[in-house]
Design an enzyme around this catalytic site. Structure first.
Site, PDB file in Angstrom:
ATOM      1  N   HIS A  37      -7.874  -8.416  17.607  1.00 26.02           N
ATOM      2  CA  HIS A  37      -8.072  -8.493  19.053  1.00 26.02           C
ATOM      3  C   HIS A  37      -6.971  -9.287  19.728  1.00 26.02           C
ATOM      4  CE1 HIS A  37      -9.358 -12.671  19.991  1.00 26.02           C
ATOM      5  NE2 HIS A  37      -9.698 -12.695  18.718  1.00 26.02           N
ATOM      6  N   CYS A  38      -6.880  -9.077  21.033  1.00 27.69           N
ATOM      7  CA  CYS A  38      -6.042  -9.902  21.895  1.00 27.69           C
ATOM      8  C   CYS A  38      -6.903 -10.183  23.123  1.00 27.69           C
ATOM      9  CB  CYS A  38      -4.693  -9.244  22.186  1.00 27.69           C
ATOM     10  SG  CYS A  38      -4.748  -7.516  22.691  1.00 27.69           S
ATOM     11  N   ILE A  39      -6.369 -10.113  24.310  1.00 28.45           N
ATOM     12  CA  ILE A  39      -7.201 -10.362  25.492  1.00 28.45           C
ATOM     13  C   ILE A  39      -7.976  -9.091  25.861  1.00 28.45           C
ATOM     14  CG2 ILE A  39      -7.246 -11.103  27.907  1.00 28.45           C
ATOM     15  CD1 ILE A  39      -6.458 -13.328  25.891  1.00 28.45           C
TER      16      ILE A  39
END
Length: 185
Positions: free
Chosen positions: A121-123
Site C-alpha cells: 500500500h501507499c496513500i
C-alpha cells in the site's frame, strides 16, 4: 511483422504506458487482490487491522512510510503481520528503483511463508504500491513491463507517475538484456 512495427513493441515509451493505463475502466477501491495473495490497497485499509485479519494478510509493505505519508511499524501490526516500510515520495524525482529488488524480495518471501498474503500500500494505492508490485512481477515472474501492467489493470485502477513508469522501462530493459545475455552463454 514489419520492422517498424517490431521496433514499436520493443521500445515502449512512457506515453505508450500511460495510454495503456488510461484503458483501465475500473473504479479505484480500498483494496484489490491483483495477483494470487498479493493485494494493493490504500492507507485506510492498511490501518484497519480487523479488515486485514479478515483477509488473512500476513505481510504489509508500506510504500509511503514517512512522517508526512503513512506511518506504520511492526509494533502497530504486532504478531498479526510482518511489516516493511519504504520511505518513498510519489514525485517526479524520487528514485524508487533502489527499492525494486528489496520490495520484490519482501513480497516473494511473504508469499513463500505459510498462508502468506501480502498487502502493498501507499496513500491511495495507485502509484508507489502498484509500481513495486509491477517490479515484483517483472523480477520474479519474468513478465515484460507491458504484460505486468496489463495484468494489474484487469484487477485494479492503478496509475504510476511518469517518473516511476520511466524507472520501470529501465528495469524492463535491464531484465531483457540480462535474459539475452543468459541465452547467449
Amino acid at each position: 511483422m514489419s520492422s517498424q512495427k517490431r521496433k514499436r513493441t520493443e521500445y515502449l515509451t512512457v506515453k505508450d504506458l500511460q495510454k495503456l493505463l488510461d484503458s483501465c475502466k475500473l473504479h479505484l477501491s480500498q483494496i484489490d487482490e491483483v495477483w494470487p495473495n498479493i493485494y494493493i490497497g490504500n492507507v485506510a485499509v492498511a490501518q484497519n487491522k480487523a479488515a486485514l485479519l479478515k483477509l488473512g494478510i500476513t505481510h504489509v509493505l508500506n510504500a509511503a512510510h514517512s512522517k508526512r505519508g503513512s506511518i506504520g511499524n511492526q509494533s502497530f501490526y504486532g504478531s498479526d503481520a510482518v511489516y516493511c516500510g519504504i520511505p518513498a515520495d510519489d514525485s517526479t524525482h524520487f528514485d524508487l528503483d533502489v527499492y525494486f529488488q528489496p520490495a520484490a524480495d519482501f513480497i516473494h518471501k511473504a508469499l513463500k511463508s505459510t498462508d502468506g498474503k501480502v498487502l502493498v500500500h501507499c496513500i491511495m494505492g495507485m502509484s508507489r504500491s502498484s509500481t513495486l508490485v509491477v517490479a515484483y512481477l517483472m523480477i520474479y515472474h519474468h513478465l515484460p513491463l507491458k504484460q505486468a501492467l496489463q495484468k494489474l489493470i484487469q484487477k485494479r485502477a492503478i496509475y504510476p507517475n511518469r517518473n516511476f513508469l520511466a524507472l520501470l522501462l529501465d528495469l524492463d530493459l535491464q531484465l531483457t538484456r540480462k535474459k539475452k545475455t543468459c541465452q547467449i552463454l
